[in-house]
Design an enzyme around this catalytic site. Sequence first.
Site, PDB file in Angstrom:
ATOM      1  N   SER A  29       0.836  -1.205   0.000  1.00  0.00           N
ATOM      2  CA  SER A  29       0.000   0.000   0.000  1.00  0.00           C
ATOM      3  C   SER A  29       0.864   1.245   0.000  1.00  0.00           C
ATOM      4  O   SER A  29       2.068   1.187   0.248  1.00  0.00           O
ATOM      5  CB  SER A  29      -0.913  -0.005   1.220  1.00  0.00           C
ATOM      6  OG  SER A  29      -0.283   0.642   2.301  1.00  0.00           O
ATOM      7  N   LYS A  30       0.211   2.363  -0.269  1.00  0.00           N
ATOM      8  CA  LYS A  30       0.919   3.638  -0.304  1.00  0.00           C
ATOM      9  C   LYS A  30       1.584   3.912   1.042  1.00  0.00           C
ATOM     10  O   LYS A  30       2.568   4.614   1.124  1.00  0.00           O
ATOM     11  CB  LYS A  30      -0.062   4.765  -0.609  1.00  0.00           C
ATOM     12  CG  LYS A  30      -0.610   4.681  -2.029  1.00  0.00           C
ATOM     13  CD  LYS A  30      -1.473   5.866  -2.354  1.00  0.00           C
ATOM     14  CE  LYS A  30      -2.381   5.606  -3.534  1.00  0.00           C
ATOM     15  NZ  LYS A  30      -1.795   5.456  -4.821  1.00  0.00           N
ATOM     16  N   ARG A  31       1.024   3.330   2.103  1.00  0.00           N
ATOM     17  CA  ARG A  31       1.583   3.563   3.437  1.00  0.00           C
ATOM     18  C   ARG A  31       2.972   2.967   3.599  1.00  0.00           C
ATOM     19  O   ARG A  31       3.718   3.347   4.483  1.00  0.00           O
ATOM     20  CB  ARG A  31       0.673   2.957   4.504  1.00  0.00           C
ATOM     21  CG  ARG A  31      -0.458   3.844   4.761  1.00  0.00           C
ATOM     22  CD  ARG A  31      -1.108   3.609   6.104  1.00  0.00           C
ATOM     23  NE  ARG A  31      -2.452   4.108   5.951  1.00  0.00           N
ATOM     24  CZ  ARG A  31      -3.509   3.326   5.827  1.00  0.00           C
ATOM     25  NH1 ARG A  31      -3.381   2.024   5.927  1.00  0.00           N
ATOM     26  NH2 ARG A  31      -4.688   3.847   5.649  1.00  0.00           N
ATOM     27  N   ASP A  32       3.319   2.038   2.720  1.00  0.00           N
ATOM     28  CA  ASP A  32       4.650   1.433   2.822  1.00  0.00           C
ATOM     29  C   ASP A  32       5.732   2.493   2.718  1.00  0.00           C
ATOM     30  O   ASP A  32       6.814   2.343   3.275  1.00  0.00           O
ATOM     31  CB  ASP A  32       4.857   0.391   1.714  1.00  0.00           C
ATOM     32  CG  ASP A  32       3.928  -0.793   1.881  1.00  0.00           C
ATOM     33  OD1 ASP A  32       3.315  -0.910   2.962  1.00  0.00           O
ATOM     34  OD2 ASP A  32       3.799  -1.590   0.935  1.00  0.00           O
ATOM     35  N   LYS A  33       5.436   3.562   1.980  1.00  0.00           N
ATOM     36  CA  LYS A  33       6.441   4.617   1.840  1.00  0.00           C
ATOM     37  C   LYS A  33       6.657   5.322   3.170  1.00  0.00           C
ATOM     38  O   LYS A  33       7.783   5.578   3.574  1.00  0.00           O
ATOM     39  CB  LYS A  33       5.988   5.633   0.790  1.00  0.00           C
ATOM     40  CG  LYS A  33       6.125   5.132  -0.604  1.00  0.00           C
ATOM     41  CD  LYS A  33       5.947   6.265  -1.568  1.00  0.00           C
ATOM     42  CE  LYS A  33       5.891   5.709  -2.973  1.00  0.00           C
ATOM     43  NZ  LYS A  33       5.558   6.686  -3.964  1.00  0.00           N
TER      44      LYS A  33
END
Length: 563
Positions: A257-261
């Site tokens: 997910s984008k949260r991985d960044k």
Amino acid sequence: MTNSTNTPSTAADTPVRTRFAPSPTGFLHVGGARTALFNWLFARKHGGQFVVRIEDTDQVRSTAESAAGILSDLQWLGLDWDLGPVPGAGKNEYFQSMRLDIYRPYIDDLLNRGLAYEAWETPQQLAAMRMAAEKAKRPFRYRQNMPGRAPRGDGPCVIRFAIPWEEIRFVDEILGEIRVAGDEHDDIIIRKSDGFPTYHFAVVVDDHLMGITHVLRAQEHLMNTPKHLGLYAAFGWQPPRHAHMPLVFNMDNTKMSKRDKAKAARHALQLYARQKNDADFQKLAESLQPSAGVGSIPRVDSRAIGDFVAKKNDDTALAAVLAASIGVTLPEIDVHDFRRSGYLADALLNFISLIGWSPGENREILSRAEMLDLFSLQTIGKTSGRFDRKKLQWMNGEYIRRTSVDGLVAAVRSFLQVVEYPLADADDVILRQIIAMYQERMATLAEMAENSRFFFTEPKIDRSAGEKFIARNAGHAALVQIRDLLLSAALWNSESLSPIMEQIIALGEKRGAAAQALRVAVSGGAVSPPLLETLLLLGRDRTLARVDHALALFKADPPEPSQ
Ligand code: GLU
């Protein structure tokens, strides 16, 4: 919810029409790209049509830049659509925000027939109702006849669809029969207080009006489908067939997910603080001040950094600024990230096709034509697929080696549109030479762009390489000899430099050691493409100037004092 065995259905008689319907709230995620690809493959395979529709009913989160970015990434991937937005032009009827007049009568129709109703709760009241249900340990389901509903108020209201209290069953083309009990539903909101329809409503009306025959989307939408089917039934419309695809997971079994960044940036900042032995991010914040809070760049101060580290926000733009400030690269998540990292569109497409789909016989490298040949809904898996970055890198390298130089020139030009490198200064003749030098060894175009910097800008010689190969080990003396040899070249071409290179390689006690001093001098480091080609491309004057500069910079170490 339960599901039983896979019951493949017969092909529809109407011409196939699929759609990709992104919400323009950010970049195109690789999971979204896979959804687009499967819809594209399915439509093309069946001689049907592929529609792109921008679902921008969330006025707060939708942006025109995001829509443009998603379309550009789809084009870059080569996923062309038959009906949809026109890139570069304004919004057309394939943007849901342009279709409000179309949705209105359908909402009125449901209201008139008593199948939809107004609901007046404020968000606070709704939260309190939810909490009360939680306390009483019963699931919270908003229903028209539930006790405690808010009376008609003065503020804005929403419209809810009174979903029938019946079990909803459908056959998913991948997962088989799905059943959802009647008491698992909510009366979903179909019109928000700002007058816009919700996703649930617009998606049904549009899929119907646009003649969509197959909805292929990620499993995270599986529980939405019964709600949508309730709406189809209310309108008496034939629903499309549904196929829910497995999710995309990281190698550590977390959802990609984008949260991985944000997660990666947070981890890097914590390490950084530990290394500096200083958990106070004030200095970091100060160093970032000049660019803070301008346009789309997030505001950065010690408080923002502190909040970020304390997981109070997951802002991707902030994560990117913070990571860049400490020299850390974040994992690629969106198609745009992979584009900027120098992946080829075909390689990325091939790679994402294999997440959750198995073409059989352990096939891995597949052309588009082969994908079209082998693709079917029956060969899509039910369980989540893994995103193996190492494998993607390998695959990209393979594609680079299989691509013609002309193809790579085009890919590099497209790459240089989204990221800056001095390689952009190369004309096609030079670019072809650079590609020829790196094609066999690079995994990504970014690697080539990075490693070939020294051809375009003066390299800063790596200290340890300079000391090892020039200052010590008789490198300096060898480089002086090399300089004379190079000066003796009658012409700066392959014919006259080849024998000189032979001599350079033979210099000194250890074959090739002297050549290493030359490599460090001209390229700045101990690794470069073959020297002869490197020198030819650099030209005589630049080569000699760099040798002189290196000789001045790294004087020979004095011999060890004798005992
Ligand atoms: N706009 C929705 C999304 O981006 C589309 C879901 C669907 O395909 O129905 O998730």
